[in-house]
Design a protein around this motif. Sequence first.
Motif, PDB file in Angstrom:
ATOM      1  N   LEU A 178      35.218  46.533  51.524  1.00 15.12           N
ATOM      2  CA  LEU A 178      36.315  46.179  50.621  1.00 15.12           C
ATOM      3  C   LEU A 178      37.371  47.264  50.716  1.00 15.12           C
ATOM      4  CD1 LEU A 178      34.467  45.162  47.345  1.00 15.12           C
ATOM      5  CD2 LEU A 178      35.589  43.658  48.958  1.00 15.12           C
ATOM      6  N   ASN A 179      38.635  46.858  50.906  1.00 14.97           N
ATOM      7  CA  ASN A 179      39.672  47.872  50.838  1.00 14.97           C
ATOM      8  C   ASN A 179      40.063  48.070  49.373  1.00 14.97           C
ATOM      9  OD1 ASN A 179      41.650  45.901  50.144  1.00 14.97           O
ATOM     10  ND2 ASN A 179      41.976  45.448  52.318  1.00 14.97           N
ATOM     11  N   GLU A 180      40.912  49.035  49.092  1.00  9.91           N
ATOM     12  CA  GLU A 180      41.235  49.364  47.692  1.00  9.91           C
ATOM     13  C   GLU A 180      41.841  48.186  46.950  1.00  9.91           C
ATOM     14  OE1 GLU A 180      43.344  53.027  47.048  1.00  9.91           O
ATOM     15  OE2 GLU A 180      42.055  54.063  48.491  1.00  9.91           O
ATOM     16  N   ASP A 181      42.728  47.424  47.612  1.00 14.34           N
ATOM     17  CA  ASP A 181      43.346  46.268  46.959  1.00 14.34           C
ATOM     18  C   ASP A 181      42.301  45.224  46.588  1.00 14.34           C
ATOM     19  OD1 ASP A 181      45.832  47.415  47.202  1.00 14.34           O
ATOM     20  OD2 ASP A 181      46.382  46.283  49.003  1.00 14.34           O
ATOM     21  N   ASP A 182      41.368  44.970  47.519  1.00 11.72           N
ATOM     22  CA  ASP A 182      40.295  44.003  47.236  1.00 11.72           C
ATOM     23  C   ASP A 182      39.491  44.449  46.027  1.00 11.72           C
ATOM     24  OD1 ASP A 182      40.964  42.592  49.514  1.00 11.72           O
ATOM     25  OD2 ASP A 182      39.405  43.507  50.744  1.00 11.72           O
ATOM     26  N   ALA A 183      39.096  45.716  46.025  1.00  9.92           N
ATOM     27  CA  ALA A 183      38.282  46.241  44.931  1.00  9.92           C
ATOM     28  C   ALA A 183      39.026  46.110  43.609  1.00  9.92           C
ATOM     29  CB  ALA A 183      37.913  47.701  45.215  1.00  9.92           C
ATOM     30  N   GLU A 184      40.289  46.431  43.624  1.00  9.25           N
ATOM     31  CA  GLU A 184      41.092  46.330  42.394  1.00  9.25           C
ATOM     32  C   GLU A 184      41.181  44.896  41.916  1.00  9.25           C
ATOM     33  OE1 GLU A 184      45.577  47.467  41.614  1.00  9.25           O
ATOM     34  OE2 GLU A 184      44.403  49.211  42.296  1.00  9.25           O
ATOM     35  N   ASN A 185      41.436  43.953  42.834  1.00 11.97           N
ATOM     36  CA  ASN A 185      41.517  42.528  42.473  1.00 11.97           C
ATOM     37  C   ASN A 185      40.180  42.021  41.938  1.00 11.97           C
ATOM     38  OD1 ASN A 185      44.203  42.111  43.148  1.00 11.97           O
ATOM     39  ND2 ASN A 185      43.716  41.660  45.283  1.00 11.97           N
ATOM     40  N   LEU A 187      34.190  35.806  58.049  1.00  9.52           N
ATOM     41  CA  LEU A 187      35.646  35.787  57.914  1.00  9.52           C
ATOM     42  C   LEU A 187      36.204  37.201  57.773  1.00  9.52           C
ATOM     43  CD1 LEU A 187      36.089  32.696  55.556  1.00  9.52           C
ATOM     44  CD2 LEU A 187      36.229  32.786  58.054  1.00  9.52           C
ATOM     45  N   ARG A 188      35.455  38.082  57.109  1.00  6.63           N
ATOM     46  CA  ARG A 188      35.891  39.475  56.961  1.00  6.63           C
ATOM     47  C   ARG A 188      36.017  40.136  58.322  1.00  6.63           C
ATOM     48  NH1 ARG A 188      39.095  42.871  54.944  1.00  6.63           N
ATOM     49  NH2 ARG A 188      38.262  44.798  54.129  1.00  6.63           N
ATOM     50  N   PRO A 234      42.065  37.059  49.094  1.00  4.47           N
ATOM     51  CA  PRO A 234      42.047  36.912  50.553  1.00  4.47           C
ATOM     52  C   PRO A 234      41.078  35.808  50.978  1.00  4.47           C
ATOM     53  CG  PRO A 234      41.745  39.214  49.914  1.00  4.47           C
ATOM     54  CD  PRO A 234      41.707  38.400  48.654  1.00  4.47           C
ATOM     55  N   GLU A 235      41.327  35.218  52.138  1.00  3.65           N
ATOM     56  CA  GLU A 235      40.521  34.096  52.632  1.00  3.65           C
ATOM     57  C   GLU A 235      39.028  34.430  52.712  1.00  3.65           C
ATOM     58  OE1 GLU A 235      40.186  31.218  56.575  1.00  3.65           O
ATOM     59  OE2 GLU A 235      41.337  33.073  56.681  1.00  3.65           O
ATOM     60  N   LYS A 255      25.921  36.587  35.131  1.00  3.47           N
ATOM     61  CA  LYS A 255      26.867  37.594  35.607  1.00  3.47           C
ATOM     62  C   LYS A 255      27.741  36.969  36.691  1.00  3.47           C
ATOM     63  CE  LYS A 255      27.203  42.256  37.369  1.00  3.47           C
ATOM     64  NZ  LYS A 255      26.519  43.475  37.792  1.00  3.47           N
ATOM     65  N   ILE A 256      29.046  37.085  36.520  1.00  3.71           N
ATOM     66  CA  ILE A 256      29.981  36.526  37.499  1.00  3.71           C
ATOM     67  C   ILE A 256      30.201  37.556  38.601  1.00  3.71           C
ATOM     68  CG2 ILE A 256      32.324  35.652  37.846  1.00  3.71           C
ATOM     69  CD1 ILE A 256      30.490  33.876  36.069  1.00  3.71           C
ATOM     70  N   ILE A 257      29.899  37.169  39.842  1.00  2.00           N
ATOM     71  CA  ILE A 257      30.115  38.090  40.954  1.00  2.00           C
ATOM     72  C   ILE A 257      30.925  37.409  42.054  1.00  2.00           C
ATOM     73  CG2 ILE A 257      28.036  39.454  40.501  1.00  2.00           C
ATOM     74  CD1 ILE A 257      26.776  38.124  42.957  1.00  2.00           C
ATOM     75  N   PRO A 258      31.822  38.151  42.688  1.00  5.44           N
ATOM     76  CA  PRO A 258      32.585  37.608  43.811  1.00  5.44           C
ATOM     77  C   PRO A 258      31.696  37.524  45.051  1.00  5.44           C
ATOM     78  CG  PRO A 258      33.177  39.899  43.426  1.00  5.44           C
ATOM     79  CD  PRO A 258      32.197  39.517  42.357  1.00  5.44           C
ATOM     80  N   VAL A 259      32.020  36.582  45.931  1.00  2.00           N
ATOM     81  CA  VAL A 259      31.286  36.460  47.192  1.00  2.00           C
ATOM     82  C   VAL A 259      32.253  36.525  48.368  1.00  2.00           C
ATOM     83  CG1 VAL A 259      29.235  35.257  46.342  1.00  2.00           C
ATOM     84  CG2 VAL A 259      31.218  33.940  46.972  1.00  2.00           C
TER      85      VAL A 259
END
Length: 163
Positions: free
Chosen positions: A152-159, A75-76, A54-55, A66-70
């Motif tokens: 984070l919604n479930e799809d975001d968490a899974e991705n 935007l959220r 997602p954008e 450690k690789i972490i998403p930001v």
Amino acid sequence: MSEAMDPELLEVEGDTLKNRFLIFVLGNETYGIEIEYVTEIIGLQPVTEVPELPEYIRGIINLRGKIIPVMDVRLRFRKPFKEYNDRTCVVVIENEDITIGLIVDSVSEVLSIPETEVVPPPDVNKTGYKYIKGIGKTGNDVKLLLDCNKLLNEDDAENLLKV
């Protein structure tokens, strides 16, 4: 030899985090996030974009190996993008199995807000408050207190677990 932690000490440590919030700013609004979720605050680092996210998930960073998403919190929350500057920072939070960086305009302080000064959001538009756990009253100001579990919604968490 390792010593067992005294249960009373653990309780005291837990109490010191209770009702404490890291306060950050997005535009003219002030938000708080429970300090127990915050692992650190870092300056903005180069972000590597990842396709098909997602954008508001700007990409990933390498934080000491450690690789972490930001996530850009602006935007959220469907706010307009704002160019990053020297005050922009990343609040690294850990929630359940996910570590994520939250890009915010600036961080201002850590604040204790007693439970008696936290009220639920008004019952005006439920969808607009899905990320807000409560509203903290501090003097004449209010702080919008975020629900880390709903950022984070479930799809975001899974991705993100796949990243």
